[in-house]
Scaffold this motif. Structure first.
Motif, PDB file in Angstrom:
ATOM      1  N   MET A   1     -12.330 -16.878  12.793  1.00  0.00           N
ATOM      2  CA  MET A   1     -11.421 -17.695  12.002  1.00  0.00           C
ATOM      3  C   MET A   1     -10.091 -16.957  11.901  1.00  0.00           C
ATOM      4  N   TYR A   2      -9.003 -17.634  12.312  1.00  0.00           N
ATOM      5  CA  TYR A   2      -7.692 -16.994  12.374  1.00  0.00           C
ATOM      6  C   TYR A   2      -6.698 -17.706  11.468  1.00  0.00           C
ATOM      7  N   LEU A   3      -5.857 -16.906  10.847  1.00  0.00           N
ATOM      8  CA  LEU A   3      -4.690 -17.393  10.121  1.00  0.00           C
ATOM      9  C   LEU A   3      -3.472 -17.081  10.972  1.00  0.00           C
ATOM     10  N   LEU A   4      -2.815 -18.117  11.484  1.00  0.00           N
ATOM     11  CA  LEU A   4      -1.717 -17.958  12.435  1.00  0.00           C
ATOM     12  C   LEU A   4      -0.392 -18.236  11.737  1.00  0.00           C
ATOM     13  N   LYS A   5       0.453 -17.222  11.653  1.00  0.00           N
ATOM     14  CA  LYS A   5       1.745 -17.320  10.979  1.00  0.00           C
ATOM     15  C   LYS A   5       2.860 -17.272  12.005  1.00  0.00           C
ATOM     16  N   ALA A   6       3.737 -18.276  11.957  1.00  0.00           N
ATOM     17  CA  ALA A   6       4.816 -18.352  12.933  1.00  0.00           C
ATOM     18  C   ALA A   6       5.943 -17.382  12.626  1.00  0.00           C
ATOM     19  N   GLU A   7       6.024 -16.855  11.435  1.00  0.00           N
ATOM     20  CA  GLU A   7       7.160 -16.027  11.050  1.00  0.00           C
ATOM     21  C   GLU A   7       7.203 -14.697  11.800  1.00  0.00           C
TER      22      GLU A   7
ATOM     23  N   VAL B   1      -2.865 -21.318  21.473  1.00  0.00           N
ATOM     24  CA  VAL B   1      -2.482 -22.169  20.349  1.00  0.00           C
ATOM     25  C   VAL B   1      -0.961 -22.177  20.293  1.00  0.00           C
ATOM     26  N   VAL B   2      -0.370 -23.378  20.337  1.00  0.00           N
ATOM     27  CA  VAL B   2       1.078 -23.537  20.388  1.00  0.00           C
ATOM     28  C   VAL B   2       1.533 -24.344  19.188  1.00  0.00           C
ATOM     29  N   MET B   3       2.612 -23.879  18.531  1.00  0.00           N
ATOM     30  CA  MET B   3       3.259 -24.614  17.444  1.00  0.00           C
ATOM     31  C   MET B   3       4.602 -25.131  17.925  1.00  0.00           C
ATOM     32  N   LEU B   4       4.846 -26.430  17.731  1.00  0.00           N
ATOM     33  CA  LEU B   4       6.085 -27.079  18.136  1.00  0.00           C
ATOM     34  C   LEU B   4       6.809 -27.611  16.908  1.00  0.00           C
ATOM     35  N   SER B   5       8.134 -27.461  16.890  1.00  0.00           N
ATOM     36  CA  SER B   5       8.950 -27.995  15.798  1.00  0.00           C
ATOM     37  C   SER B   5      10.381 -28.157  16.287  1.00  0.00           C
ATOM     38  N   PRO B   6      11.159 -29.073  15.693  1.00  0.00           N
ATOM     39  CA  PRO B   6      12.553 -29.239  16.108  1.00  0.00           C
ATOM     40  C   PRO B   6      13.428 -28.109  15.574  1.00  0.00           C
ATOM     41  N   GLY B   7      14.381 -27.691  16.377  1.00  0.00           N
ATOM     42  CA  GLY B   7      15.307 -26.653  15.962  1.00  0.00           C
ATOM     43  C   GLY B   7      16.437 -27.216  15.129  1.00  0.00           C
TER      44      GLY B   7
ATOM     45  N   GLY C   1       6.757 -23.612   3.386  1.00  0.00           N
ATOM     46  CA  GLY C   1       8.172 -23.305   3.421  1.00  0.00           C
ATOM     47  C   GLY C   1       8.749 -23.381   4.822  1.00  0.00           C
ATOM     48  N   ARG C   2       9.607 -22.431   5.132  1.00  0.00           N
ATOM     49  CA  ARG C   2      10.362 -22.481   6.387  1.00  0.00           C
ATOM     50  C   ARG C   2       9.491 -22.230   7.614  1.00  0.00           C
ATOM     51  N   TYR C   3       8.534 -21.314   7.502  1.00  0.00           N
ATOM     52  CA  TYR C   3       7.732 -20.927   8.655  1.00  0.00           C
ATOM     53  C   TYR C   3       6.360 -21.588   8.583  1.00  0.00           C
ATOM     54  N   PRO C   4       5.941 -22.265   9.651  1.00  0.00           N
ATOM     55  CA  PRO C   4       4.639 -22.940   9.627  1.00  0.00           C
ATOM     56  C   PRO C   4       3.485 -21.953   9.732  1.00  0.00           C
ATOM     57  N   VAL C   5       2.347 -22.355   9.164  1.00  0.00           N
ATOM     58  CA  VAL C   5       1.128 -21.553   9.178  1.00  0.00           C
ATOM     59  C   VAL C   5      -0.027 -22.477   9.543  1.00  0.00           C
TER      60      VAL C   5
END
Length: 563
Positions: free
Chosen positions: A333-339, A287-293, A320-324
């Motif tokens: 079932m997973y909760l994936l936190k980018a922080e 699972v990959v999360m993409l966002s602009p820097g 907020g700042r970090y995607p979930v």
């Protein structure tokens, strides 16, 4: 003015009235004898007028006295008050009427001031959801604005119930089959077997549908791989292809992708945040999360590895700042936190997950039953913050196929099941508030607001219900399962997507056959006067002035067995 103050006010006025009438008791004896010798007559207008003049004079004198003097009452005045003549008592009754009229005038003036308070009417508009982005200085008469919004709301509800407005079938790509559809705030994106991706802005009269181009200019039209998934929000459009490629477009800058990402395997699930520019994909066990820097270039914000293939993937709003993100992989079932790249396990080692939806604080998902003897299918609601189960809803024989938590009113949630029933759940009590027999086959899409439910079925029916009266308002049929439903107070987007995207070559020669296989997107507008003449999105603007949509009665537009 409270009840105690009102009684005190009335008592003082009656005392002053009695004091004003007391001097009339002390008449000269001669006048009393002459009156006794005269025949008794009914007082005329002149006498009544003089009594009224005395009453008015007494009121004025009483009003002019200081409070201490008005509050003083002697025993002789009490006796005189009790021994008043009928005329005096009649004057006292008139005084009570004057007091009541004075109080009514004071209250009426207070209500008039309240009724013309602009701040009050502005707050009422905000509480009922009218013009939420406006400030109080935008309009000079918020009372009139509130009345107009109420009238427009009534008109929209009537049009919804009677199926009146404007409807359009969005233009289809020749020689291609519809693969996936998504919409956001009236903007629709669709992907086809030809690899083409189109966008419509249904908020305008001119339904322009530009092609979103691929980055690879060597790809010829119709030679690209099939589109697997499409997603859209207010500024971004995303498409995933069968070969594992992902294209991201910025709708504000143009029709060419701003980023292109490649997976080694087919993309199984795609999610796009509705609040910001974050995209999540699931391919194989990644699972990959993409966002602009900060520099504007797209990059990998987080990457996770899960032990099973992901079937459902959703972005959590307002993080907020970090995607979930929330991912369902079989019975996990997973909760994936980018922080911190941490994985929080919400649900494990149970029946497989059958549907998924998330809100800012909760996640709801359906799970298969273990058989009627053991336990039926149910919907579980978990807290995202605490990571624990809050509710277990339903216990039915067939599987839940769709659930809508994010768009439902407070304390309510709507779901669809393979048994063809739409259920409205009360999340406070955990009970089913209403169960509607909506479809012959399974329910494939559902959404509700504060008075209606719109559902789509595997048989191709779109049904609209007034759930307060448990009454079906209308339905529209097409020959493919309803994959997508999205509505607002004045519009409705529906998409019928075929299960089979592969057609025999001979079928392309027949227009009727092609129409039966290719899928269908419809856009309904129940407030035609709200349509703009030009889209706010640059990619959807057109130079032509033609209007492609017309106003008519939708009940006459589509027969029941249309296509």
């Amino acid at each position: 003015m409270d009840d105690c103050s009102l009684d005190e006010f009335r008592r003082r006025w009656l005392e002053e009235l009695a004091q004003a009438q007391a001097p009339r008791k002390r008449r000269r004896p001669e006048a009393a004898e002459r009156r006794a010798r005269r025949p008794e007559v009914v007082p005329g207008r002149g006498e009544q007028a003089s009594g009224d003049s005395a009453l008015a004079q007494g009121l004025l004198e009483g009003a002019g006295r200081p409070p201490a003097a008005r509050a003083t009452r002697t025993e002789g005045q009490d006796v005189a008050s009790r021994s008043r003549s009928p005329l005096a008592r009649e004057g006292a009754g008139g005084g009570e009427q004057l007091v009541d009229q004075l109080i009514r005038d004071l209250v009426s003036k207070t209500w008039k001031v309240i009724a013309e308070d602009e701040v009050l009417w502005y707050r009422l508009c905000q509480q009922e959801g009218h013009l939420p982005d406006s400030s109080i200085s935008d309009y000079s008469c918020w009372k009139l604005i509130f009345q107009e919004c109420r009238a427009k709301e009534h008109m929209l509800r009537t049009n919804w119930k009677n199926r009146k407005g404007a409807v359009s079938e969005l233009e289809h790509i020749p020689d291609a089959v519809l693969c996936d559809v998504h919409s956001h705030d009236g903007v629709v994106i669709a992907g086809y077997t030809s690899g083409d991706v189109r966008v419509w802005d249904t908020r305008t009269w001119d339904y322009v549908a530009p092609f979103l181009e691929s980055e690879d200019e060597e790809d010829e039209p119709g030679m690209q791989p099939n589109v697997s998934f499409v997603r859209i929000n207010s500024s971004l459009a995303v498409a995933a292809y069968e070969d594992g490629f992902l294209n991201i477009w910025d709708l504000r800058t143009g029709k060419y992708p701003v980023h292109r990402f490649e997976h080694d395997a087919r993309i199984q699930a795609l999610a796009l945040s509705q609040d910001d520019a974050t995209v999540a994909t699931a391919s194989a066990f990644d699972v990959v999360m993409l966002s602009p820097g900060e520099d504007g270039y797209w990059q990998i914000a987080a990457e996770f590895e899960v032990p099973k293939l992901v079937q459902y993937l959703e972005m959590v709003p307002e993080t907020g700042r970090y995607p979930v993100a929330v991912a369902a992989a079989g019975d996990l079932m997973y909760l994936l936190k980018a922080e911190d790249s941490a994985r929080t396990l919400l649900y494990a080692h149970g029946p497989p997950v059958t549907c998924l939806d998330v809100s800012a604080n909760e996640v709801a998902f359906g799970v298969q039953g273990l058989g009627w003897v053991y336990e039926g299918s149910k919907i579980l609601v978990y807290s995202l913050e605490a990571g624990r189960r809050l509710l277990k809803l339903g216990n039915v024989l067939r599987d839940f196929t769709c659930v809508n938590l994010s768009d439902s009113p407070p304390n309510l949630m709507v779901s669809g099941n393979m048994d063809g029933r739409v259920r409205i759940h009360d999340v406070r009590s955990g009970n089913v508030a209403l169960s509607l027999s909506a479809h012959q086959l399974g329910v494939s899409a559902v959404q509700m607001d504060d008075w209606k439910v719109v559902s789509g079925g595997e048989e191709g029916l779109v049904s609209v219900w007034d759930y307060r009266t448990n009454q079906k308002l209308w339905e529209v049929y097409s020959g493919h399962p309803v994959q997508h439903i999205s509505f607002s107070s004045h519009s409705l987007i529906t998409a019928n997507v075929p299960y089979q995207t592969v057609m025999r070559k001979a079928d392309w020669d027949s227009f009727t056959t092609h129409r039966r296989h290719r899928g269908l997107i419809r856009a309904y507008e129940f407030a035609v006067d709200q349509l703009a003449f030009q889209s706010p999105l640059p990619v959807c603007r057109s130079s032509c002035d033609a209007m492609a949509t017309h106003y008519y009665d939708l009940a006459l537009a589509f027969p029941y067995n249309h296509v």
